[in-house]
Design a protein around this motif. Structure first.
Motif, mmCIF file in Angstrom:
data_model
loop_
_atom_site.group_PDB
_atom_site.id
_atom_site.type_symbol
_atom_site.label_atom_id
_atom_site.label_comp_id
_atom_site.label_asym_id
_atom_site.label_seq_id
_atom_site.Cartn_x
_atom_site.Cartn_y
_atom_site.Cartn_z
ATOM 1 N N PHE A 65 1.005 -1.193 -0.176
ATOM 2 C CA PHE A 65 -0.004 0.103 -0.137
ATOM 3 C C PHE A 65 0.856 1.306 -0.173
ATOM 4 C CE2 PHE A 65 -4.204 -1.847 1.868
ATOM 5 C CZ PHE A 65 -4.285 -2.655 0.709
ATOM 6 N N PRO A 66 2.107 1.374 0.840
ATOM 7 C CA PRO A 66 2.891 2.556 0.466
ATOM 8 C C PRO A 66 3.376 2.917 -0.619
ATOM 9 C CG PRO A 66 3.253 1.370 2.709
ATOM 10 C CD PRO A 66 2.573 0.380 1.820
ATOM 11 N N ARG A 67 3.306 1.942 -1.617
ATOM 12 C CA ARG A 67 3.682 2.148 -2.964
ATOM 13 C C ARG A 67 2.870 2.582 -3.836
ATOM 14 N NH1 ARG A 67 9.126 -0.511 -3.295
ATOM 15 N NH2 ARG A 67 9.716 -1.571 -1.472
ATOM 16 N N MET A 68 1.610 2.626 -3.387
ATOM 17 C CA MET A 68 0.619 3.028 -4.230
ATOM 18 C C MET A 68 0.067 4.428 -4.288
ATOM 19 S SD MET A 68 -0.642 -0.215 -5.659
ATOM 20 C CE MET A 68 1.419 -0.282 -5.779
ATOM 21 N N ALA A 69 -0.354 5.085 -5.621
ATOM 22 C CA ALA A 69 -0.666 6.429 -5.459
ATOM 23 C C ALA A 69 -2.109 6.404 -4.730
ATOM 24 C CB ALA A 69 -1.086 6.800 -6.902
ATOM 25 N N ALA A 70 -3.065 5.479 -4.642
ATOM 26 C CA ALA A 70 -4.126 5.170 -4.112
ATOM 27 C C ALA A 70 -4.431 3.760 -3.862
ATOM 28 C CB ALA A 70 -5.075 6.015 -4.747
ATOM 29 N N VAL A 71 -5.436 3.754 -2.869
ATOM 30 C CA VAL A 71 -5.883 2.278 -2.676
ATOM 31 C C VAL A 71 -7.460 2.125 -2.665
ATOM 32 C CG1 VAL A 71 -6.141 0.175 -0.999
ATOM 33 C CG2 VAL A 71 -3.875 1.569 -1.162
ATOM 34 N N VAL A 72 -8.116 1.409 -3.584
ATOM 35 C CA VAL A 72 -9.506 1.081 -3.709
ATOM 36 C C VAL A 72 -9.895 -0.023 -3.099
ATOM 37 C CG1 VAL A 72 -11.363 1.213 -5.604
ATOM 38 C CG2 VAL A 72 -9.317 2.467 -6.010
ATOM 39 N N LEU B 166 -4.814 3.611 5.926
ATOM 40 C CA LEU B 166 -4.766 4.793 6.884
ATOM 41 C C LEU B 166 -3.162 4.806 7.386
ATOM 42 C CD1 LEU B 166 -7.856 4.890 8.679
ATOM 43 C CD2 LEU B 166 -7.110 6.479 7.117
ATOM 44 N N ARG B 167 -2.556 3.395 7.610
ATOM 45 C CA ARG B 167 -1.289 3.367 8.169
ATOM 46 C C ARG B 167 -0.195 3.796 6.865
ATOM 47 N NH1 ARG B 167 -3.344 -0.993 11.199
ATOM 48 N NH2 ARG B 167 -2.777 -2.334 9.620
ATOM 49 N N ALA B 168 -0.822 3.274 5.820
ATOM 50 C CA ALA B 168 0.044 3.516 4.774
ATOM 51 C C ALA B 168 0.247 5.111 4.129
ATOM 52 C CB ALA B 168 -0.446 2.658 3.488
ATOM 53 N N GLY B 169 -0.847 5.917 4.509
ATOM 54 C CA GLY B 169 -0.668 7.230 4.436
ATOM 55 C C GLY B 169 -0.891 7.516 3.052
ATOM 56 N N VAL B 170 -1.811 6.788 2.216
ATOM 57 C CA VAL B 170 -2.053 7.153 0.826
ATOM 58 C C VAL B 170 -3.755 7.298 0.860
ATOM 59 C CG1 VAL B 170 -0.128 5.638 -0.038
ATOM 60 C CG2 VAL B 170 -2.339 4.625 0.325
ATOM 61 N N PRO B 171 -4.208 8.062 -0.107
ATOM 62 C CA PRO B 171 -5.695 8.147 -0.410
ATOM 63 C C PRO B 171 -6.420 7.101 -0.667
ATOM 64 C CG PRO B 171 -4.511 9.992 -1.684
ATOM 65 C CD PRO B 171 -3.386 8.787 -1.342
ATOM 66 N N ALA B 172 -7.596 6.848 -0.493
ATOM 67 C CA ALA B 172 -8.471 5.853 -0.505
ATOM 68 C C ALA B 172 -9.957 6.040 -1.439
ATOM 69 C CB ALA B 172 -8.869 5.325 0.693
ATOM 70 N N VAL B 173 -10.327 5.035 -2.037
ATOM 71 C CA VAL B 173 -11.648 5.073 -2.610
ATOM 72 C C VAL B 173 -12.535 3.929 -2.210
ATOM 73 C CG1 VAL B 173 -12.942 5.219 -4.630
ATOM 74 C CG2 VAL B 173 -10.660 6.250 -4.667
#
Length: 262
Positions: free
Chosen positions: A161-168, A180-187
């Motif tokens: 997840f930390p390597r992603m631009a976002a997590v759907v 949330l722990r990865a610090g990336v936006p979500a959908v």
């Protein structure tokens, strides 16, 4: 004792490790496919239960004469702030660089009636948003093809997840926490149980631009949400701030204290 996907099992492995470091013998009871994720040892003197197995687990504990305690990944009772979440009720520059990034799509342990159609919708959505896709097969059996799409099986959320631009994702409690722990936006793409609750929380916290429920999901709606997630710096900034806050929390300590009082 927990059941479900990796997101349902992984939080309890961390809790188990913390309890073991606190001097307790720990056995994690879950699906066999997560054998490599957990380490079982000895017999139990207290049964800790996820929400999905709460009633069954309390009965098992009573039958064996053991104390039991719920360590839930979501609130089960209504409060002043929230309705019961399991019922599903509601209470270019840097941006351009992120558009060239990868976006994860996964539904955890959820199943769908037409995996092929959903996979095609996901591909169209991600391409419309201008991103590459990492799509998890999951229990739904999703599969995608193309140079810009990659299908994966079980994979550690903390590594990916930390390597992603976002997590759907389906907005299950465990996957929500990992995002949330990865610090990336979500959908969030909520489907059932407590997922509508967590989807609403992600939106209200500013981590997600909008929820796109699986029922009625279209490539246009999902693509628009993904594009907003990866281009609006406010979502990224909010996600990073929340990750920093979560990184300073000790989720094991209150449970260890409660277990020691049993």
């Amino acid at each position: 004792m927990t059941a479900g996907s990796r997101g349902d099992a992984a939080p309890y492995t961390g809790l188990g490790r913390g309890l073991a470091e606190g001097g307790h013998e720990v056995t994690v009871v879950t699906h066999a496919c997560f054998e490599g994720l957990v380490a079982a040892a000895g017999s139990a003197d207290v049964l800790l239960l996820s929400s999905s197995l709460g009633p069954l687990g309390h009965a098992v504990a009573e039958g064996h004469g053991l104390p039991s305690m719920g360590v839930y990944l979501q609130p089960l009772s209504p409060t002043r702030e929230f309705a019961p979440p399991v019922t599903g009720t509601r209470s270019l520059g840097a941006a351009g660089n992120r558009l060239a990034g990868r976006v994860f799509f996964g539904l955890g342990s959820a199943t769908v009636p037409d995996a092929q159609r959903l996979g095609e919708e996901v591909v169209r959505a991600l391409r419309a948003a201008g991103v590459r896709g990492v799509v998890q097969r999951g229990w739904a059996g999703l599969s995608v093809t193309g140079d810009d799409m990659f299908t994966v099986g079980e994979v550690p959320h903390a590594a990916l997840f930390p390597r992603m631009a976002a997590v759907v994702h389906h907005a299950g409690a465990g996957t929500t926490g990992a995002t949330l722990r990865a610090g990336v936006p979500a959908v969030p793409v909520p489907i059932q149980f407590d997922e509508a609750f967590w989807a609403a929380r992600l939106v209200s916290l500013g981590v997600a631009p909008a929820a796109v429920p699986l029922r009625g999901l279209t490539a246009d709606a999902l693509g628009a949400a993904v594009a907003r997630a990866v281009t609006d710096p406010a979502h990224t900034e909010r996600a990073r701030k929340l990750a920093d806050r979560l990184g300073g929390e000790d989720g094991v300590r209150p449970v260890l204290t409660a277990v020691d009082r049993l």
